[in-house]
Design an enzyme around this catalytic site. Structure first.
Site, PDB file in Angstrom:
ATOM      1  N   GLY A  13       0.827  -1.202   0.000  1.00  0.00           N
ATOM      2  CA  GLY A  13       0.000   0.000   0.000  1.00  0.00           C
ATOM      3  C   GLY A  13       0.860   1.250   0.000  1.00  0.00           C
ATOM      4  O   GLY A  13       2.067   1.213   0.255  1.00  0.00           O
ATOM      5  N   CYS A  14       0.237   2.370  -0.294  1.00  0.00           N
ATOM      6  CA  CYS A  14       0.975   3.625  -0.416  1.00  0.00           C
ATOM      7  C   CYS A  14       1.516   4.082   0.943  1.00  0.00           C
ATOM      8  O   CYS A  14       2.710   4.378   1.080  1.00  0.00           O
ATOM      9  CB  CYS A  14       0.093   4.698  -1.047  1.00  0.00           C
ATOM     10  N   TYR A  15       0.640   4.147   1.951  1.00  0.00           N
ATOM     11  CA  TYR A  15       1.115   4.545   3.287  1.00  0.00           C
ATOM     12  C   TYR A  15       2.163   3.558   3.821  1.00  0.00           C
ATOM     13  O   TYR A  15       3.192   3.988   4.361  1.00  0.00           O
ATOM     14  CB  TYR A  15      -0.051   4.608   4.267  1.00  0.00           C
ATOM     15  N   THR A  60       4.287   1.815   2.207  1.00  0.00           N
ATOM     16  CA  THR A  60       5.563   2.025   1.523  1.00  0.00           C
ATOM     17  C   THR A  60       6.323   3.198   2.134  1.00  0.00           C
ATOM     18  O   THR A  60       7.506   3.073   2.493  1.00  0.00           O
ATOM     19  CB  THR A  60       5.327   2.264   0.015  1.00  0.00           C
ATOM     20  N   ALA A  61       5.653   4.339   2.255  1.00  0.00           N
ATOM     21  CA  ALA A  61       6.320   5.511   2.828  1.00  0.00           C
ATOM     22  C   ALA A  61       6.786   5.239   4.254  1.00  0.00           C
ATOM     23  O   ALA A  61       7.886   5.633   4.647  1.00  0.00           O
ATOM     24  CB  ALA A  61       5.367   6.715   2.790  1.00  0.00           C
TER      25      ALA A  61
END
Lengths: 335, 335, 335, 335
Positions: C153-155, C157-158
């Site tokens: 997911g995007c969050y 990953t960060a």
């Protein structure tokens, strides 16, 4: 590999040029320069433009000895202030460099234009005469032979790409001057601190009403009078031009469509969207494309033309000119 | 009518103060001042802040003789730089003016705070001691008697309004420092040209990590350590603070809700939204409100607190203090 | 040329994947699919995403016979809803396709996770077990062998790119849960009409407080508890995560710097910015990079991590996994 | 206290009306209504518009028995869909209410206008004839006597306030149609979920080219043809109209300035900025003002006109009409 130098690399256009030269398989990025007294001198370009970090971390060099730099370069891209371009381009040219100037210094063959609109007297009439106007879709034959290409301004690019096929085909009644309303992103004002560009001060408004230097540039290259009103918009990049004009007697929408689609049939960077379509900023932001839409009612036509001001309005059009000049495929380093 | 003077009227907070004083039925706007050498001196304020045109077109006066200005004023609102407030407030106070200082010059009773965080040595320990911290919902009794009100900073206002009811009631486990993440609109940086505030350079990022002067202000007035990370957001006005803390053993969401709703039961400018709710920037922009939401899971609580940085974080809170000080209805000139 | 199919191509991530596959010299874009009943079926993708016009004008096909599509494909990119991915991935896998799933359907090896956070019971435990978590910088060896890659997911990953080097090296005191505050651009919510995404309703606010499905994804792969609070920001694309954690006893900023720079020494898409630096959204928007900054004070660390949610948080990370899986140079089609 | 009812209160204009009626010392907010089947029925308005929380928390009532509501009301503000206004206004009027309709239902005295531009056949020709067009600065005498006021559209307000003084004084050569380019904030499209208004889809573009219903409204009330091109801008509220026209022979800029300043000499909500000035969106957002700038060159004039589309373009102009109709001071509840 052609050795390529960028002067004025610290600005937004300079950063875009830097990235494209870095990605270009036939070009070698051999130097990034800023003016001799710039506060950015010796700073890695990626400190100013974080997006470049890891791609290009070269320091910005103060440009001291122009002739020495020229000797080591095949291609020079000038993203400099107008008068700076005017001053240094001849030195690069004298050393045999091919020069692509993104400023206004060599765009209009008229002396009074420079004193009136740019505030300096042009000293290089010979080069002004030899310079080829880099509206890539229209002047490719001349660009292919040019030593000095004057890459068009951002507003003139958006405006001319929409109007030129119609003016050239005599489809407009030019007794009534075409009205060009255009909105530019704030990056068009360059990378600098000013109240006008301050985040909290930016909101949509017209500026340079009846006085903007891009009006005579458009008129000169289109060959007709126009009314041009630029606006500052609350976005970072992009230009949308909305153009209202009167049709010549009996002109139909089919003729308009024919003129636009034919003009750009083999020009991948200009996308005629069709009658009844409207160009949208978002479709061209961060790309080298120009989208054009149009509609006709009675004797009037409204065209919309959208580009990214930093790319098709500056850096990617310069790169198109480089590709044309040296015979590289037109999409190279742009798409 | 109380004669009211605004010093530092050229900035965003100054403009908001100007409008409120203009609208206030018990106040008379008797002068707008800027620093003696300001480029804005003698310019009508409405030339800088177009929204005021036709409402207040007074020119900005250069502040030369502070004592003379003080003699003609009942109320002084200082929207000045910290050190300027520090330098001129005592003169106004000596003449009997009631002073409402929106800078940081009198907020924290600690000498080292000023040398470390503000870069100057505080010379007026007596006034620092007498100054009342203008967190309006919490200090109204003291504000009602004050000669000098130190209006809180924007981040401290958003942070404390959410945390103070919980800290005071012992509902948090403060061994684990509350974590305050806050995002401010760009207007928080003031009205000035700078690369950081330049439209094309603004995008969300943290700044002043571990070093921002609002951390000790919050800690001093809350009476506990906190970790505070400010961010610049890509909007003009507003602050959203998201606060994560550990609950004291056995504390329930009902206790949290009780503490927050009780604290602000008769405080119209603070709106506890309820458990499970989240404060939204848009609901408070251009208003004097503070919205607070919260949620609890296991031993942790997350609070969100939203204000307009220029209003509840500055100008409208100052006006609340004026209203409290002089016994005017609390909503006057704000809603 | 590997035949590549994209399912769920109508969304923002689908459009990014389409462009990258089009540009990839080793991949052939052999089909764009949407769900059988999609209103977008048979529409050219460039009508939905104007930026693709002239590059990819293929129509979106309704996905009817999954097995038939699978037979003609080497690579399948699923930019579909979670349950759709769950339902169709096994059919593609059964036909020997390599599947890169951008949904959450195969990310966490726990049955209750899917019933609780995704609202469906997982039917393919075997594939869930075989799936490789596609955090490209950390799992490349496994990705190189995988049949099914669950792109993070995007969050997550960060968050993980910043935290993982520190957690793995034991540099954090995890008794105090790291606090992750993250702000996402609106494109993270997908391409659809809703009040929440409506232009006039968007302003900074927290959502999914204590309940977002990315919290357990982060915790599962990091191996520790975290507090995660997502926010919706007023921008189109990008994620900035600000992470506050407690250091293990005696850990210095030099150890932190060493851990982060070593971890990503040969990973071009993660750029550790250095101690005292702060990640900025703008530097990573429209790129496949993750920027990480950090600062230490006393026993605490604050990290900032920025990515483009549609690229490093979705499409470009999927393409990294494709490049790893098939041995293509890591930058291909991304930079 | 005049009992005031708002129908269509759930939208952005409805919320602005609600706030103004709440603040108006002579009006009593006696009911907020939405359509009978609205999903918003029974919801407190402050749940939809968080900014109203604590000010107006009334629930939105489903409008069932129009006559019954009419009996209890002195003033009715209709922020309803065009056809709804058309259908219900006569019932309110029959009960003696003064009706201020913000829709297009009674703006133009032409039957074909409604079938062509609004898609319904007008049934109330008598009321259409009696309705007074509420362009407040121009029709105040008639408004003061009106039973039914048709509050102008947002684009027509911005356009006419700039053009009307010049057209009425014969200063323009109308053989050449004035070209009006206008950009509106997204709130002009109303409060609803749609792809067009979706945050990620919004970027500057023209729409309704040659077909927008505000063109005939402008032409009808101005008494001349115009070319009108609306655009959607990437901001929440405000309209900027840029108008290019040809001057009648021999007209000077002084005559233009004289016409504009005289027309609005005692009209506080219209602010002629002066020749050479340009209207700026930010100066009028969240206000009831209209700013007008102009410049002349040769035979052409360019005017810029800025308003807040929800206020001077809708709600505050309606409130101006209420103030005029009942003899309240013009600024009441607006400034």
């Amino acid at each position: 590999m052609l050795k390529t130098v960028i002067v004025g690399a610290s600005g937004y256009t300079g950063a875009e040029l830097t990235k494209m030269v870095h990605l270009h398989p036939e070009l070698e990025l051999s130097g990034l320069y800023v003016s001799e007294n710039s506060a950015d001198a010796l700073t890695p370009i990626s400190d100013l433009h974080g997006t470049l970090k890891g791609l290009v971390d070269l320091p910005l060099q103060p440009l001291k000895d122009v002739a020495a730099v020229a000797k080591g370069a095949d291609i020079v891209l000038l993203a400099t202030a107008h008068e700076v371009s005017h001053n240094i381009a001849p030195t690069f040219l004298a050393e045999g460099c091919k020069v692509f100037d993104l400023s206004g210094a060599f765009r209009v063959q008229s002396d009074s234009f420079y004193t009136h609109y740019y505030g300096f007297a042009h000293q290089y009439g010979e080069w002004l005469e030899k310079a080829v106007y880099g509206l890539a879709e229209w002047n490719d034959a001349a660009i292919a032979q040019a030593d000095l290409v004057a890459v068009p301004g951002c507003y003139p690019t958006a405006s001319q790409l929409a109007l030129k096929p119609l003016v050239d085909a005599g489809l407009l009644d030019l007794n009534q001057w075409p009205v060009i309303n255009a909105v530019s992103g704030v990056s068009g004002a360059g990378r600098k601190a000013s109240m006008i560009n301050s985040f909290c001060e930016v909101s949509l408004h017209a500026y340079g009403v009846f006085t903007h230097r891009h009006q005579p540039e458009i008129a000169a290259h289109l060959g007709c009078d126009v009314i041009f009103t630029p606006h500052l918009g609350n976005f970072k990049r992009g230009i949308l031009a909305t153009i209202t004009a009167k049709l010549a007697d009996g002109v139909s929408v089919e003729q308009i469509t024919e003129a636009l689609t034919t003009a750009y049939a083999d020009k991948p960077f200009v996308r005629p969207l069709g009658a009844g379509q409207s160009a949208k900023l978002q479709s061209v932001q961060n790309t080298g494309f120009c989208d054009i839409g149009w509609a006709v009612k009675g004797q009037h036509i409204i065209l919309t033309s959208a580009i990214d001001n930093l790319l098709k309005g500056a850096a990617s059009q310069a790169m198109q000119c480089v590709n044309i000049r040296f015979g590289f495929p037109v999409l190279t380093a742009i798409v």
